[in-house]
Scaffold this motif. Structure first.
Motif, PDB file in Angstrom:
ATOM      1  N   LYS A   9       8.331 202.516  24.461  1.00  0.00           N
ATOM      2  CA  LYS A   9       8.303 203.396  23.965  1.00  0.00           C
ATOM      3  C   LYS A   9       7.436 203.388  23.414  1.00  0.00           C
ATOM      4  N   THR A  10       7.725 204.237  22.197  1.00  0.00           N
ATOM      5  CA  THR A  10       6.446 203.802  21.498  1.00  0.00           C
ATOM      6  C   THR A  10       6.045 202.709  20.329  1.00  0.00           C
ATOM      7  N   PRO A  11       4.769 201.988  20.901  1.00  0.00           N
ATOM      8  CA  PRO A  11       5.014 200.311  20.659  1.00  0.00           C
ATOM      9  C   PRO A  11       4.361 200.701  18.860  1.00  0.00           C
ATOM     10  N   THR A  12       4.354 199.912  17.948  1.00  0.00           N
ATOM     11  CA  THR A  12       3.957 199.350  16.813  1.00  0.00           C
ATOM     12  C   THR A  12       1.944 199.221  16.888  1.00  0.00           C
ATOM     13  N   ALA A  13       1.331 199.351  16.318  1.00  0.00           N
ATOM     14  CA  ALA A  13       0.047 199.083  16.119  1.00  0.00           C
ATOM     15  C   ALA A  13      -0.944 199.474  15.061  1.00  0.00           C
ATOM     16  N   ALA A  14      -1.955 198.554  14.993  1.00  0.00           N
ATOM     17  CA  ALA A  14      -2.613 197.667  13.762  1.00  0.00           C
ATOM     18  C   ALA A  14      -4.103 197.981  14.622  1.00  0.00           C
ATOM     19  N   ALA A  48       0.391 189.255  11.141  1.00  0.00           N
ATOM     20  CA  ALA A  48       0.762 191.121  11.599  1.00  0.00           C
ATOM     21  C   ALA A  48       2.245 190.890  12.466  1.00  0.00           C
ATOM     22  N   GLY A  49       2.664 191.704  12.132  1.00  0.00           N
ATOM     23  CA  GLY A  49       3.772 192.388  13.182  1.00  0.00           C
ATOM     24  C   GLY A  49       3.393 193.205  13.921  1.00  0.00           C
ATOM     25  N   GLU A  50       3.397 194.061  14.531  1.00  0.00           N
ATOM     26  CA  GLU A  50       2.685 195.221  15.096  1.00  0.00           C
ATOM     27  C   GLU A  50       2.503 194.815  16.942  1.00  0.00           C
ATOM     28  N   ASP A  51       3.048 195.255  17.683  1.00  0.00           N
ATOM     29  CA  ASP A  51       2.813 195.209  18.883  1.00  0.00           C
ATOM     30  C   ASP A  51       1.668 195.323  19.691  1.00  0.00           C
ATOM     31  N   VAL A  52       0.495 196.327  19.484  1.00  0.00           N
ATOM     32  CA  VAL A  52      -0.478 196.407  19.578  1.00  0.00           C
ATOM     33  C   VAL A  52      -1.932 195.748  18.752  1.00  0.00           C
ATOM     34  N   LEU A  53      -2.452 195.254  18.701  1.00  0.00           N
ATOM     35  CA  LEU A  53      -3.873 195.225  17.577  1.00  0.00           C
ATOM     36  C   LEU A  53      -4.853 195.679  18.577  1.00  0.00           C
ATOM     37  N   ILE A  54      -5.796 196.815  17.714  1.00  0.00           N
ATOM     38  CA  ILE A  54      -6.953 197.492  18.453  1.00  0.00           C
ATOM     39  C   ILE A  54      -7.941 196.788  16.904  1.00  0.00           C
ATOM     40  N   PHE A  55      -8.867 196.569  18.156  1.00  0.00           N
ATOM     41  CA  PHE A  55      -9.725 195.634  16.958  1.00  0.00           C
ATOM     42  C   PHE A  55     -11.204 196.684  17.758  1.00  0.00           C
ATOM     43  N   CYS A  56     -11.937 196.699  16.250  1.00  0.00           N
ATOM     44  CA  CYS A  56     -12.707 197.924  15.807  1.00  0.00           C
ATOM     45  C   CYS A  56     -13.889 197.040  14.441  1.00  0.00           C
ATOM     46  N   ASP A  57     -14.995 197.091  15.015  1.00  0.00           N
ATOM     47  CA  ASP A  57     -15.903 196.411  14.535  1.00  0.00           C
ATOM     48  C   ASP A  57     -16.151 196.775  12.666  1.00  0.00           C
ATOM     49  N   HIS A 108     -16.046 189.791  35.690  1.00  0.00           N
ATOM     50  CA  HIS A 108     -15.320 190.886  35.432  1.00  0.00           C
ATOM     51  C   HIS A 108     -16.185 190.439  33.476  1.00  0.00           C
ATOM     52  N   ASP A 109     -16.863 191.403  32.745  1.00  0.00           N
ATOM     53  CA  ASP A 109     -17.014 191.351  30.828  1.00  0.00           C
ATOM     54  C   ASP A 109     -15.988 192.288  30.736  1.00  0.00           C
ATOM     55  N   TYR A 110     -16.035 191.877  29.822  1.00  0.00           N
ATOM     56  CA  TYR A 110     -14.180 192.424  28.576  1.00  0.00           C
ATOM     57  C   TYR A 110     -14.525 192.808  27.088  1.00  0.00           C
ATOM     58  N   ILE A 111     -15.968 192.201  26.848  1.00  0.00           N
ATOM     59  CA  ILE A 111     -16.374 193.395  25.435  1.00  0.00           C
ATOM     60  C   ILE A 111     -17.008 193.898  25.506  1.00  0.00           C
ATOM     61  N   SER A 112     -16.403 194.242  24.172  1.00  0.00           N
ATOM     62  CA  SER A 112     -16.278 195.908  23.692  1.00  0.00           C
ATOM     63  C   SER A 112     -16.068 195.882  22.473  1.00  0.00           C
ATOM     64  N   THR A 113     -16.059 196.910  21.485  1.00  0.00           N
ATOM     65  CA  THR A 113     -15.819 197.161  19.993  1.00  0.00           C
ATOM     66  C   THR A 113     -14.678 198.689  20.649  1.00  0.00           C
ATOM     67  N   LEU A 114     -13.400 198.336  19.840  1.00  0.00           N
ATOM     68  CA  LEU A 114     -12.472 199.786  20.088  1.00  0.00           C
ATOM     69  C   LEU A 114     -12.039 199.375  21.491  1.00  0.00           C
ATOM     70  N   ILE A 115     -11.050 198.071  21.099  1.00  0.00           N
ATOM     71  CA  ILE A 115     -10.863 197.624  22.245  1.00  0.00           C
ATOM     72  C   ILE A 115      -8.551 196.950  21.650  1.00  0.00           C
ATOM     73  N   ALA A 116      -8.144 196.929  22.940  1.00  0.00           N
ATOM     74  CA  ALA A 116      -6.511 196.348  22.376  1.00  0.00           C
ATOM     75  C   ALA A 116      -6.409 195.210  22.415  1.00  0.00           C
ATOM     76  N   TRP A 117      -5.455 194.256  21.772  1.00  0.00           N
ATOM     77  CA  TRP A 117      -4.520 193.394  22.707  1.00  0.00           C
ATOM     78  C   TRP A 117      -3.214 193.137  22.319  1.00  0.00           C
ATOM     79  N   ARG A 118      -2.094 193.127  23.369  1.00  0.00           N
ATOM     80  CA  ARG A 118      -1.558 192.258  23.157  1.00  0.00           C
ATOM     81  C   ARG A 118      -0.618 191.644  22.345  1.00  0.00           C
TER      82      ARG A 118
END
Length: 308
Positions: free
Chosen positions: A18-23, A126-135, A193-203
């Motif tokens: 419900k509240t995943p860990t994120a990095a 890493a050990g977090e559930d969600v990875l947030i990518f930021c340039d 479809h295009d998936y490219i941007s910054t400030l996006i998230a992956w599982r």
């Protein structure tokens, strides 16, 4: 094959907590150090909902970037992420001004290629559930809660629907095709479809399964497979894996960009910069000034009110 990656799953990802860990994850290099420092300052000031920040760098940049390390920020050596057979050298063809990564298993790779490989590889570290990518050339200007990247047990997949069907976008179409090849998707199945941007998230679990899929299809390390083609995008590979092979399982789509980026052109004047910031969409919380454009970092700091 690398045993740390799970095999190709028959079912999609399970629901996130419900509240995943994120990095937050940032790949950077020495010429962008001051930009990365600004990112860290603004991230610490404005961003909530992320337990940690990983900065991924080449081995020789470790000491420089460790100045930014805190209890919630780690600087990760690419040697701890990528195979030792992929090695960096000064490139004589650029009069030793640039770096090139060489191996007998891949094409010669530039820094921007290897930064993409690091972003994929951090999933096994890493050990977090969600990875947030930021340039590293991003600065946050407004409060942002990383909870925007998940809901109802699913993670947000950034996607611009249908844009590759339009004229132009030739390079992105090639990256999409090469993503399909790496993933073992029949070449007749093209994505628009295009998936490219910054400030996006992956599982993170999905990235691990994606790498397992690549290794199962090709019988080789995923780094070797992806690095055998110099035209690739990690965002395209992840996006096509989720949509083409998982049918979107574990994800929901979003097309709004949380970061307003000045991608190309000349460095902005002070007035142009102020207009650029003033025209941010309501959902946008950060700006990106592509480092190769050459906007002075001191001017950016001054214009966003962070004079040192």
């Amino acid at each position: 094959m690398n045993k740390r990656f799970v095999p190709d799953p028959l079912a999609g990802p399970r629901l996130l907590p419900k509240t995943p860990t994120a990095a937050v994850v940032t790949a950077s290099y020495a010429p962008d150090f001051e930009r990365c420092r600004l990112l860290c300052e603004t991230l610490d000031r404005h961003v909530s909902g992320a337990a940690h920040h990983y900065i991924l760098v080449e081995h020789r940049d470790l000491a420089l970037f460790r100045q930014l390390q805190t209890s919630r920020r780690s600087v990760v050596d690419e040697r701890d992420l990528l195979p030792r057979w992929l090695r960096a050298f000064d490139d004589p063809l650029s009069l030793f001004r640039r770096r090139v990564w060489l191996s007998l298993k891949t094409q010669p790779l530039r820094g921007w290629h290897v930064q993409q490989l690091r972003r994929i590889a951090i999933s096994a570290h890493a050990g977090e559930d969600v990875l947030i990518f930021c340039d590293s050339d991003v600065a946050f200007l407004k409060a942002f809660d990383c909870g925007a990247f998940w809901r109802d047990g699913k993670a947000r997949l950034f996607r611009r629907d249908g844009v590759l069907a339009d004229d132009g976008h030739d390079e992105h179409r090639l990256w999409s095709c090469n993503a399909g090849t790496a993933l073992g998707i029949d070449s007749s199945r093209r994505s628009v479809h295009d998936y490219i941007s910054t400030l996006i998230a992956w599982r993170r679990d999905t990235v691990l399964a994606m790498c397992g899929r690549i290794e199962k299809v090709h019988g080789r390390d995923w780094v070797e497979v992806i690095g055998s083609a110099r035209k690739f995008s990690e965002c395209m590979i992840y996006g096509r894996y989720v949509d083409d092979l998982l049918d979107g399982a574990g994800h929901f789509h979003g097309s709004e960009e949380f970061c307003r980026v000045h991608w190309t052109g000349e460095a902005l004047s002070d007035d142009e910069f102020r207009r650029f910031v003033a025209s941010m969409a309501p959902e946008q919380v950060a700006i990106g000034m592509q480092s190769f454009i050459g906007t002075d970092i001191g001017r950016i700091r001054r214009l966003i009110g962070l004079d040192r």
